[in-house]
Design a protein around this motif. Structure first.
Motif, short mmCIF file in Angstrom:
data_model
loop_
_atom_site.label_atom_id
_atom_site.label_comp_id
_atom_site.label_asym_id
_atom_site.label_seq_id
_atom_site.Cartn_x
_atom_site.Cartn_y
_atom_site.Cartn_z
N GLU A 68 0.58 -1.27 0.07
CA GLU A 68 0.04 0.02 0.05
C GLU A 68 0.79 1.36 0.02
OE1 GLU A 68 -2.95 -0.07 3.08
OE2 GLU A 68 -3.89 -1.70 2.18
N ALA A 69 2.15 1.14 0.47
CA ALA A 69 3.03 2.57 0.52
C ALA A 69 4.38 2.19 0.10
CB ALA A 69 2.85 2.83 2.26
N GLY A 70 4.76 1.10 -0.42
CA GLY A 70 5.88 0.80 -1.03
C GLY A 70 7.11 0.81 -0.09
N LEU A 71 6.62 0.58 1.23
CA LEU A 71 7.71 0.71 2.30
C LEU A 71 7.88 -0.85 2.74
CD1 LEU A 71 6.29 3.80 4.33
CD2 LEU A 71 8.20 3.83 2.68
N GLY A 72 8.97 -1.44 2.28
CA GLY A 72 9.34 -2.83 2.80
C GLY A 72 9.89 -2.89 4.12
N PRO A 73 9.93 -4.15 4.64
CA PRO A 73 10.80 -4.29 6.14
C PRO A 73 12.04 -3.65 6.02
CG PRO A 73 9.82 -6.47 5.03
CD PRO A 73 9.78 -5.32 4.08
N ASP A 74 12.66 -3.77 4.97
CA ASP A 74 14.16 -3.06 5.06
C ASP A 74 14.04 -1.43 5.29
OD1 ASP A 74 13.08 -2.91 2.50
OD2 ASP A 74 15.06 -2.13 1.70
N ARG A 75 13.05 -0.82 5.00
CA ARG A 75 12.84 0.63 5.38
C ARG A 75 12.29 0.89 6.65
NH1 ARG A 75 15.14 2.87 0.85
NH2 ARG A 75 14.21 2.02 -1.07
N LEU A 76 11.91 -0.24 7.25
CA LEU A 76 11.02 0.06 8.79
C LEU A 76 11.92 -0.59 9.85
CD1 LEU A 76 7.76 -1.04 7.76
CD2 LEU A 76 8.45 1.35 7.53
N ARG A 77 11.70 0.31 11.08
CA ARG A 77 12.42 -0.27 12.18
C ARG A 77 10.85 -0.49 13.36
NH1 ARG A 77 14.06 1.67 17.63
NH2 ARG A 77 13.16 3.63 16.97
N VAL A 78 10.74 -1.61 13.47
CA VAL A 78 9.59 -2.19 14.57
C VAL A 78 9.91 -1.80 15.65
CG1 VAL A 78 8.02 -3.85 15.16
CG2 VAL A 78 9.00 -3.81 12.91
N ILE A 79 9.17 -0.97 16.52
CA ILE A 79 9.29 -0.42 17.87
C ILE A 79 8.79 -1.48 18.60
CG2 ILE A 79 8.85 1.56 19.38
CD1 ILE A 79 10.49 2.18 16.94
#
Length: 147
Positions: free
Chosen positions: A60-71
């Protein structure tokens, strides 16, 4: 009747410290009432909840797991009805690693906005989503005060 189940992320970015420079990502649907929501979607058969949240955020946003840091330590479960059927939505909290990363929308959404807390809450029409955004912000404040 079994509840529909969906999972997603409250995605945020820090423009520059301090905390009041946090912005939350909301997507505007291209269907229905064009409401604003964080990226989320339905759980596929055999898929676990966190995998769903990651997949839907990429789709939906083009943001894969490599772009995110789960808090760590934040997850909220919302319960409501959609067309007379119960629905559960789980939201985790994730920071965009690079605040300049572009958002790429799917055809399910027509617009997106990065918004500070109060603007994000005014865009989010539903009280439970507003409460979830505020809870995410409190979690980030508590995390920052520990540093």
């Amino acid at each position: 009747m079994a509840a529909l189940r969906a999972c997603g992320f409250i995605v945020f970015r820090r423009l520059v410290p301090p905390l009041d420079n946090i912005e939350y990502l909301l997507l505007q649907t291209s269907y229905g009432t064009h409401h604003w929501t964080p990226p989320k979607g339905h759980v596929d058969p055999g898929e676990d909840d966190l995998t769903t949240a990651l997949r839907e955020t990429r789709e939906e946003a083009g943001l894969g797991p490599d772009r995110l840091r789960v808090i760590e330590g934040f997850v909220r479960e919302l319960h409501y009805e959609v067309r007379g059927r119960p629905k559960e939505v789980l939201y985790w909290l994730a920071e965009l690693r690079d605040p300049g990363t572009a958002v790429t929308l799917s055809d399910e959404h027509q617009d997106y906005r990065w918004a500070r807390l109060e603007e994000a809450c005014s865009l989010a029409d539903f009280k439970d989503l507003q409460d979830t955004l505020r809870a995410a912000n409190r979690h980030l404040e508590a995390e920052q005060s520990k540093q």
